[in-house]
Design an enzyme around this catalytic site. Structure first.
Site, PDB file in Angstrom:
ATOM      1  N   SER A  15     105.630  16.051 -12.612  1.00 17.47           N
ATOM      2  CA  SER A  15     106.374  14.801 -12.524  1.00 17.47           C
ATOM      3  C   SER A  15     105.726  13.805 -13.471  1.00 17.47           C
ATOM      4  O   SER A  15     105.631  14.061 -14.658  1.00 17.47           O
ATOM      5  CB  SER A  15     106.381  14.309 -11.069  1.00 17.47           C
ATOM      6  OG  SER A  15     107.122  13.120 -10.938  1.00 17.47           O
ATOM      7  N   HIS A  42     110.334  16.288 -13.433  1.00 15.68           N
ATOM      8  CA  HIS A  42     111.183  15.228 -12.888  1.00 15.68           C
ATOM      9  C   HIS A  42     111.621  14.284 -14.006  1.00 15.68           C
ATOM     10  O   HIS A  42     110.789  13.692 -14.692  1.00 15.68           O
ATOM     11  CB  HIS A  42     110.412  14.407 -11.843  1.00 15.68           C
ATOM     12  CG  HIS A  42     110.206  15.122 -10.553  1.00 15.68           C
ATOM     13  ND1 HIS A  42     109.414  14.619  -9.547  1.00 15.68           N
ATOM     14  CD2 HIS A  42     110.689  16.299 -10.077  1.00 15.68           C
ATOM     15  CE1 HIS A  42     109.411  15.444  -8.518  1.00 15.68           C
ATOM     16  NE2 HIS A  42     110.182  16.474  -8.819  1.00 15.68           N
ATOM     17  N   ASP A 136     106.524  16.677  -3.988  1.00 15.68           N
ATOM     18  CA  ASP A 136     107.462  17.737  -4.346  1.00 15.68           C
ATOM     19  C   ASP A 136     106.652  18.908  -4.909  1.00 15.68           C
ATOM     20  O   ASP A 136     105.711  18.716  -5.674  1.00 15.68           O
ATOM     21  CB  ASP A 136     108.469  17.245  -5.387  1.00 15.68           C
ATOM     22  CG  ASP A 136     109.589  18.256  -5.652  1.00 15.68           C
ATOM     23  OD1 ASP A 136     109.832  19.109  -4.775  1.00 15.68           O
ATOM     24  OD2 ASP A 136     110.207  18.166  -6.728  1.00 15.68           O
TER      25      ASP A 136
END
Length: 332
Positions: A15, A42, A136
């Site tokens: 991310s 992401h 995540d």
């Protein structure tokens, strides 16, 4: 499913800070790398990912491209998840691109990729989790481990944003925790090693993989994962189920939205803030309208309008105080 076409597959999730981390990792690999690599970074729905892709192609010997639905996986190739779509692997070892529900406030999300790879490749999947906010990828790492695969996380001290590696270390059984500079050599060792004993895919992982692929979205399937809880899904307003498997709390609705406890709190906080801004606008409009009415009238009618305008100002001040408290969820 027939005999595997590849010995191994590598799946990577990252991310915030992911661009530099991914380039540093894949620059250690040669074009004859004997496994396909799938990456979820992401990115916002309106981004293209071209900056990351161009940078990887300049710095890497691998063939890097955006993942395309139905593409057959090839060794020495890196497939990057397209924006606003989940990247997964189907049972025939082809790329699966879906516009399914967000997981952990993200699409693409890391967990769907990791989970699908675990179901298809089981003990031949290598999962890597790099820098990023929140958590995540943690549930995906748990799925990989439960299916017999290998889990690698970036050393949090080496990560630009250490949340994702730290959460995975706290919640999953990680095989290797090391700086990115040492990951390339480890990958070459792992893909040359003989796989461990084959494990059956646990039923709950299979169900979640099918939900993410939009094969299942019925209540009995979600009921099999856990119990309903008195919370609503911030994504669709439906009922949430608490997923019982794994060491960390996770929640899922039957349409496919999924949250860890941290991302659920963050999403609820964001929705509350949106609601507060709407309420602030409405109270300010009400105050302005009542003030205008008071100027156009006289006597008791004007006095009543001014009193209600004053009460609206009280609510405005309270809402502003809440908004200024800065209690916001962090995005990755």
């Amino acid at each position: 499913m027939g005999e595997k076409k590849h010995k191994k597959v590598v799946v990577i999730g990252t991310s915030a800070g992911g661009l530099n981390a991914l380039i540093k990792l894949i620059s250690q690999l040669q074009d004859n790398f004997e496994a396909p690599i799938l990456v979820v970074q992401h990115i916002s729905a309106d981004a293209t990912g071209n900056v990351l892709l161009d940078s990887m192609n300049k710095k890497s010997n691998l063939k890097c491209s955006h993942a395309v639905n139905g593409t057959k996986l090839e060794s020495g190739h890196l497939y990057l998840a397209p924006s606003d779509h989940h990247l997964m692997i189907d049972e025939n070892e082809h790329i699966l691109i879906t516009k399914g529900a967000q997981e952990n406030r993200s699409r693409p999300a890391i967990d769907p990729l990791f989970r699908s790879a675990a179901v298809v490749f089981r003990n031949d999947v290598i999962g890597i989790l790099l820098t990023g906010y929140l958590d995540d990828g943690t549930a995906g790492m748990v799925a990989i481990k439960r299916c017999g695969g290998v889990c690698i996380v970036q050393d949090p001290q080496d990560a630009e944003y250490p949340d994702m590696p730290k959460n995975a270390l706290n919640q999953a059984k990680i095989d290797y925790c090391l700086p990115i500079a040492e990951m390339g050599g480890l990958l070459y060792q792992l893909i040359s090693m003989k796989s461990g004993p084959l494990k059956a895919v646990p039923n709950d992982i299979m169900i979640e993989a099918k939900i993410a692929k939009r094969v299942l979205s019925d209540l009995p399937s979600v009921n099999a994962l856990g119990e309903q809880v008195p919370f609503n899904c911030p994504g669709c307003g439906g009922v949430l189920w608490k997923v019982d498997k794994g060491s960390s709390m996770r929640y899922r609705c039957h349409t496919g939205h999924a949250y860890t406890s941290a991302t659920l709190v963050a999403e609820q906080t964001m929705k509350i803030e949106e609601t507060m801004w709407t309420a602030l606008r409405m109270f300010e409009e009400r105050k302005n309208l009542l003030t205008t009415i008071a100027k156009e009238q006289s006597g008791s009618a004007a006095k009543s309008a001014l009193e209600r305008a004053s009460l609206s100002q009280v609510h405005i001040d309270r809402i502003k105080a809440i908004l200024l408290s800065n209690d916001k969820g962090t995005t990755g």
